[in-house]
Design a protein around this motif. Sequence first.
Motif, short mmCIF file in Angstrom:
data_model
loop_
_atom_site.label_atom_id
_atom_site.label_comp_id
_atom_site.label_asym_id
_atom_site.label_seq_id
_atom_site.Cartn_x
_atom_site.Cartn_y
_atom_site.Cartn_z
N ALA A 35 0.84 -1.19 0.00
CA ALA A 35 0.00 0.00 0.00
C ALA A 35 0.88 1.25 0.00
CB ALA A 35 -0.92 -0.01 1.22
N THR A 36 0.26 2.37 -0.30
CA THR A 36 1.00 3.63 -0.28
C THR A 36 1.53 3.91 1.12
OG1 THR A 36 0.89 5.94 -1.00
CG2 THR A 36 -0.98 5.12 0.25
N ASP A 38 4.33 3.24 -10.05
CA ASP A 38 3.26 4.03 -9.44
C ASP A 38 2.64 4.84 -10.58
OD1 ASP A 38 2.07 6.57 -8.43
OD2 ASP A 38 2.59 5.74 -6.47
N GLY A 42 2.84 0.93 -6.02
CA GLY A 42 1.57 0.45 -5.50
C GLY A 42 0.51 0.19 -6.55
N SER A 43 0.87 0.35 -7.84
CA SER A 43 -0.12 0.14 -8.90
C SER A 43 -0.14 -1.34 -9.29
CB SER A 43 0.18 1.04 -10.10
OG SER A 43 0.07 2.40 -9.72
N ASN A 44 -0.87 -2.12 -8.51
CA ASN A 44 -0.88 -3.57 -8.69
C ASN A 44 -1.48 -4.00 -10.02
OD1 ASN A 44 0.20 -4.19 -6.02
ND2 ASN A 44 -1.74 -3.42 -5.25
N THR A 90 -5.31 2.79 0.16
CA THR A 90 -4.53 1.71 0.78
C THR A 90 -5.38 0.45 0.91
OG1 THR A 90 -5.05 2.30 3.10
CG2 THR A 90 -3.15 3.40 2.09
N SER A 128 -7.82 -0.47 -1.07
CA SER A 128 -7.95 -1.04 -2.41
C SER A 128 -6.66 -1.76 -2.82
CB SER A 128 -8.26 0.09 -3.41
OG SER A 128 -8.21 -0.38 -4.73
N GLN A 129 -5.51 -1.16 -2.51
CA GLN A 129 -4.23 -1.78 -2.86
C GLN A 129 -4.06 -3.12 -2.13
OE1 GLN A 129 -2.02 1.72 -1.67
NE2 GLN A 129 -1.30 2.06 -3.76
N LYS A 182 -6.16 -5.92 -3.63
CA LYS A 182 -5.58 -6.47 -4.86
C LYS A 182 -4.43 -7.42 -4.55
CE LYS A 182 -6.95 -2.61 -7.81
NZ LYS A 182 -6.52 -1.38 -8.51
#
Length: 282
Positions: free
Chosen positions: A16-17, A40, A105-107, A216, A218-219, A222
């Motif tokens: 997460a961020t 990111d 963090g861009s899964n 966070t 949402s991340q 995923k």
Amino acid sequence: MGTQIKKQKVIFIMGATATGKSRLSVDIAAKYSGEIINCDKMQVYRGLNIVTNKITEAEMKGVPHHLLGNIDPESDFTAQDFCYYALAVIKRIVRSGKLPVIVGGSNSFIEALVEDPFFGFRSKYECCFLWTDVSSPVLYSYVGRRVDQMVDAGLVDEVRDIYDPMADYTRGIRKSIGVPELHEYLQWETKVDHETAENLLNVAISDIKSNTCKLTDSQLSKIYRLRKELRWPIHRVDATNVFLRRGKEAEDVWEKQVLQPSLKIVRDFLNGNKNYVHHHFY
């Protein structure tokens, strides 16, 4: 008898961020002669360094970084765009004898790169997935403090510089958390009294904190899905205690509870330790 093509190795640092991914990526890249590829989706764009919380030159510690702040902020950078860019950079890094370290963090970008059959990533590369995790209550508290620090550092002025009353907040860098939230304040700040303007600003800052916490969540969802449904061997490293300490104590905890376990995971992976997945998967 066919010869088996040796796969090149790539490190992914997820999370997460605000969980220490950038710091860990630099530490690992410095130790194992690596170069970092940013993953990111807002940090790829040029500008808004405070809003997007880009790593600073000092924090890079001389480690080369790619795909960081060099995409036109008005363009839409997609997961497919990321795959093309990342694959080209990975090839160059590997060719130079260095270790590619992909961090961010861009899964959805990471999943597209690894899983999209068009790119055939898994047939060429062996992956090590590290996940820096911080318990949600501790992370939410830290996010609040970090947003305040970003405001103190000039976040509002940075967004004011690109403010456009007709802006499309569904495209490019304007999708970044911190930009849409300030729209109403920037629209009215010179047209209302000071107290009203301050209230609008406080609401905007509160929304930035709230939306960052939602991000966070949402991340993490995923990452759980990638681990559970796609069975990715993602190695969780708990950084919570670092965020509960200050100063030298925090540095010591980072070294013992985050950095050293992570370096061991990477070392086992690079050395082809057969017990690597067994020891570190769950």
